[in-house]
Design an enzyme around this catalytic site. Sequence first.
Site, PDB file in Angstrom:
ATOM      1  N   MET A  30      -1.626  -1.133  -0.630  1.00  0.00           N
ATOM      2  CA  MET A  30      -0.246  -0.739  -0.379  1.00  0.00           C
ATOM      3  C   MET A  30       0.506  -0.563  -1.697  1.00  0.00           C
ATOM      4  O   MET A  30       1.734  -0.554  -1.726  1.00  0.00           O
ATOM      5  CB  MET A  30       0.453  -1.786   0.494  1.00  0.00           C
ATOM      6  CG  MET A  30      -0.191  -1.884   1.873  1.00  0.00           C
ATOM      7  SD  MET A  30       0.932  -2.462   3.136  1.00  0.00           S
ATOM      8  CE  MET A  30       1.388  -4.050   2.506  1.00  0.00           C
ATOM      9  N   GLY A  31      -0.244  -0.418  -2.789  1.00  0.00           N
ATOM     10  CA  GLY A  31       0.397  -0.159  -4.084  1.00  0.00           C
ATOM     11  C   GLY A  31       0.967  -1.405  -4.724  1.00  0.00           C
ATOM     12  O   GLY A  31       0.631  -2.519  -4.340  1.00  0.00           O
ATOM     13  N   ALA A  32       1.868  -1.196  -5.718  1.00  0.00           N
ATOM     14  CA  ALA A  32       2.357  -2.289  -6.573  1.00  0.00           C
ATOM     15  C   ALA A  32       1.134  -3.056  -7.097  1.00  0.00           C
ATOM     16  O   ALA A  32       1.000  -4.262  -6.921  1.00  0.00           O
ATOM     17  CB  ALA A  32       3.327  -3.202  -5.831  1.00  0.00           C
ATOM     18  N   HIS A  34      -2.053  -4.779  -9.028  1.00  0.00           N
ATOM     19  CA  HIS A  34      -2.267  -5.815 -10.038  1.00  0.00           C
ATOM     20  C   HIS A  34      -3.776  -5.941 -10.233  1.00  0.00           C
ATOM     21  O   HIS A  34      -4.553  -5.196  -9.615  1.00  0.00           O
ATOM     22  CB  HIS A  34      -1.626  -7.141  -9.588  1.00  0.00           C
ATOM     23  CG  HIS A  34      -1.980  -7.536  -8.178  1.00  0.00           C
ATOM     24  ND1 HIS A  34      -3.258  -7.875  -7.807  1.00  0.00           N
ATOM     25  CD2 HIS A  34      -1.229  -7.594  -7.041  1.00  0.00           C
ATOM     26  CE1 HIS A  34      -3.279  -8.157  -6.517  1.00  0.00           C
ATOM     27  NE2 HIS A  34      -2.064  -7.984  -6.022  1.00  0.00           N
ATOM     28  N   HIS A  37      -6.179  -5.938  -7.156  1.00  0.00           N
ATOM     29  CA  HIS A  37      -6.552  -4.609  -6.641  1.00  0.00           C
ATOM     30  C   HIS A  37      -7.579  -3.939  -7.567  1.00  0.00           C
ATOM     31  O   HIS A  37      -8.547  -3.341  -7.099  1.00  0.00           O
ATOM     32  CB  HIS A  37      -5.327  -3.690  -6.583  1.00  0.00           C
ATOM     33  CG  HIS A  37      -4.237  -4.148  -5.659  1.00  0.00           C
ATOM     34  ND1 HIS A  37      -3.024  -4.608  -6.110  1.00  0.00           N
ATOM     35  CD2 HIS A  37      -4.167  -4.196  -4.309  1.00  0.00           C
ATOM     36  CE1 HIS A  37      -2.243  -4.911  -5.082  1.00  0.00           C
ATOM     37  NE2 HIS A  37      -2.918  -4.681  -3.968  1.00  0.00           N
ATOM     38  N   GLN A  61       2.605  -2.459  10.000  1.00  0.00           N
ATOM     39  CA  GLN A  61       2.162  -3.845   9.861  1.00  0.00           C
ATOM     40  C   GLN A  61       3.280  -4.791   9.420  1.00  0.00           C
ATOM     41  O   GLN A  61       3.041  -5.972   9.206  1.00  0.00           O
ATOM     42  CB  GLN A  61       0.964  -3.944   8.922  1.00  0.00           C
ATOM     43  CG  GLN A  61       1.276  -3.761   7.443  1.00  0.00           C
ATOM     44  CD  GLN A  61       0.012  -3.756   6.620  1.00  0.00           C
ATOM     45  OE1 GLN A  61      -0.797  -2.827   6.727  1.00  0.00           O
ATOM     46  NE2 GLN A  61      -0.199  -4.769   5.803  1.00  0.00           N
ATOM     47  N   ASP A 150      -6.720 -12.256   1.402  1.00  0.00           N
ATOM     48  CA  ASP A 150      -6.258 -12.028   2.773  1.00  0.00           C
ATOM     49  C   ASP A 150      -7.431 -12.320   3.707  1.00  0.00           C
ATOM     50  O   ASP A 150      -8.009 -11.426   4.324  1.00  0.00           O
ATOM     51  CB  ASP A 150      -5.746 -10.598   2.918  1.00  0.00           C
ATOM     52  CG  ASP A 150      -4.562 -10.347   2.013  1.00  0.00           C
ATOM     53  OD1 ASP A 150      -3.464 -10.775   2.351  1.00  0.00           O
ATOM     54  OD2 ASP A 150      -4.758  -9.758   0.928  1.00  0.00           O
ATOM     55  N   GLN A 153      -7.313 -11.403   7.404  1.00  0.00           N
ATOM     56  CA  GLN A 153      -7.405  -9.945   7.522  1.00  0.00           C
ATOM     57  C   GLN A 153      -8.855  -9.475   7.399  1.00  0.00           C
ATOM     58  O   GLN A 153      -9.319  -8.616   8.162  1.00  0.00           O
ATOM     59  CB  GLN A 153      -6.548  -9.316   6.420  1.00  0.00           C
ATOM     60  CG  GLN A 153      -6.742  -7.826   6.226  1.00  0.00           C
ATOM     61  CD  GLN A 153      -5.748  -7.246   5.250  1.00  0.00           C
ATOM     62  OE1 GLN A 153      -4.595  -7.058   5.595  1.00  0.00           O
ATOM     63  NE2 GLN A 153      -6.166  -6.959   4.041  1.00  0.00           N
ATOM     64  N   ARG A 187       3.740  -9.287  -4.075  1.00  0.00           N
ATOM     65  CA  ARG A 187       4.999  -9.985  -3.782  1.00  0.00           C
ATOM     66  C   ARG A 187       5.425 -10.933  -4.905  1.00  0.00           C
ATOM     67  O   ARG A 187       6.582 -11.338  -4.941  1.00  0.00           O
ATOM     68  CB  ARG A 187       4.873 -10.772  -2.473  1.00  0.00           C
ATOM     69  CG  ARG A 187       4.812  -9.885  -1.249  1.00  0.00           C
ATOM     70  CD  ARG A 187       4.969 -10.702   0.023  1.00  0.00           C
ATOM     71  NE  ARG A 187       5.359  -9.857   1.139  1.00  0.00           N
ATOM     72  CZ  ARG A 187       4.528  -9.221   1.935  1.00  0.00           C
ATOM     73  NH1 ARG A 187       3.241  -9.337   1.746  1.00  0.00           N
ATOM     74  NH2 ARG A 187       4.978  -8.468   2.922  1.00  0.00           N
TER      75      ARG A 187
HETATM   76  P1  AMP Z   1      -2.421  -5.011  -0.376  1.00  0.00           P
HETATM   77  O1  AMP Z   1      -2.008  -3.938  -1.313  1.00  0.00           O
HETATM   78  O2  AMP Z   1      -1.670  -6.284  -0.546  1.00  0.00           O
HETATM   79  O3  AMP Z   1      -2.500  -4.539   1.057  1.00  0.00           O
HETATM   80  O4  AMP Z   1      -3.906  -5.394  -0.782  1.00  0.00           O
HETATM   81  C1  AMP Z   1      -4.921  -4.438  -0.860  1.00  0.00           C
HETATM   82  C2  AMP Z   1      -6.242  -5.129  -1.033  1.00  0.00           C
HETATM   83  O5  AMP Z   1      -6.225  -5.914  -2.223  1.00  0.00           O
HETATM   84  C3  AMP Z   1      -6.563  -6.096   0.112  1.00  0.00           C
HETATM   85  O6  AMP Z   1      -7.943  -5.996   0.419  1.00  0.00           O
HETATM   86  C4  AMP Z   1      -6.231  -7.434  -0.474  1.00  0.00           C
HETATM   87  O7  AMP Z   1      -6.946  -8.506   0.102  1.00  0.00           O
HETATM   88  C5  AMP Z   1      -6.655  -7.224  -1.916  1.00  0.00           C
HETATM   89  N1  AMP Z   1      -5.998  -8.194  -2.799  1.00  0.00           N
HETATM   90  C6  AMP Z   1      -4.677  -8.490  -2.849  1.00  0.00           C
HETATM   91  N2  AMP Z   1      -4.451  -9.480  -3.739  1.00  0.00           N
HETATM   92  C7  AMP Z   1      -5.669  -9.828  -4.251  1.00  0.00           C
HETATM   93  C8  AMP Z   1      -6.112 -10.785  -5.207  1.00  0.00           C
HETATM   94  N3  AMP Z   1      -5.263 -11.607  -5.829  1.00  0.00           N
HETATM   95  N4  AMP Z   1      -7.437 -10.860  -5.477  1.00  0.00           N
HETATM   96  C9  AMP Z   1      -8.320 -10.039  -4.845  1.00  0.00           C
HETATM   97  N5  AMP Z   1      -7.960  -9.115  -3.940  1.00  0.00           N
HETATM   98  C10 AMP Z   1      -6.661  -9.002  -3.642  1.00  0.00           C
END
Ligand code: AMP
Length: 279
Positions: A30-32, A34, A37, A61, A150, A153, A187
């Site tokens: 979902m971007g932003a 780090h 990702h 969601q 997650d 998820q 976040r």
């Molecule tokens: P999101 O952008 O938050 O929907 O996350 C996209 C993907 O990145 C999902 O599969 C998350 O589980 C994964 N993700 C988010 N934070 C982390 C993290 N700290 N370490 C590893 N994977 C992550």
Amino acid sequence: MQKVTSVRALQEIVSAVKANGESIGFVPTMGALHNGHLSLVGKAKRESDFVVASLFVNPNQFNNSKDLENYPRDSKRDIALLESVGCDLLFEPPVYEVYPEEDTREFNFGTLTQVMEGEFRPGHFNGVAQVVSRLFDIVMPNRAFFGQKDFQQLAIIKQLVKICNYDITIVPCETIRESDGLAMSSRNQLLTEQHRTVAPVIYRALTRAKEIAKEIDIAELKSSVVDEIESTPLLEVEYFDIVDGLTLESLSSLSQSSNPVGAIAVFAGEVRLIDNIIF
Ligand code: AMP
């Protein structure tokens, strides 16, 4: 890196790659972005010939419209980061490309969606399943990479693949943390300075619980985690449970499961943080 916004343009590229006998690795985000990702993209590169990442803030969601509104967005920075780690194709669609019409599908994941995040964020996982299945239908990857951060998820997506008979391998990826232990999250940038200072207590409490897990019973273990976090000013635990890693059923003793996981959600002011630890 190529960039597309339409399903049609994406599918033209993906079909050509597949016709060449190459495998597709997919990283939905979902971007932003780090380093969490980017580690997924890195793993996808090592395990596939061609990596597609998506950048789409999925409105379905969010069970809280303020959360959707406040969700951090920085597409320019995200594009530069994806380019820097060698992503091959970025799919950044507008809402109507993902949902040409309203998605009314109701998935049944049984208890997987009734506990923890499912209990406190009603409808959240149905929205996740909708977007992930739409993205899988569009991208048709061989492997898809998801973070263990997650953890619930991930369990639900594995079940989605089973229910929908997708020929896609789901690859779990380890949680990437800041140097003080805080799990990286889009976040985190919404935290105030004071909340950011105390947030590492969450992972510290989880690791301490893992260290003493064999010495005390599970009820004491749970309350020790909650007490440690709540005795820190500015942090409030929404839930902490120790569950079986596959069924997500709450455990009454660690020996009940071959894969016990402690999962937590904590409010740091307005920001809701989740984390987990494998015992
Ligand atoms: P999101 O952008 O938050 O929907 O996350 C996209 C993907 O990145 C999902 O599969 C998350 O589980 C994964 N993700 C988010 N934070 C982390 C993290 N700290 N370490 C590893 N994977 C992550």
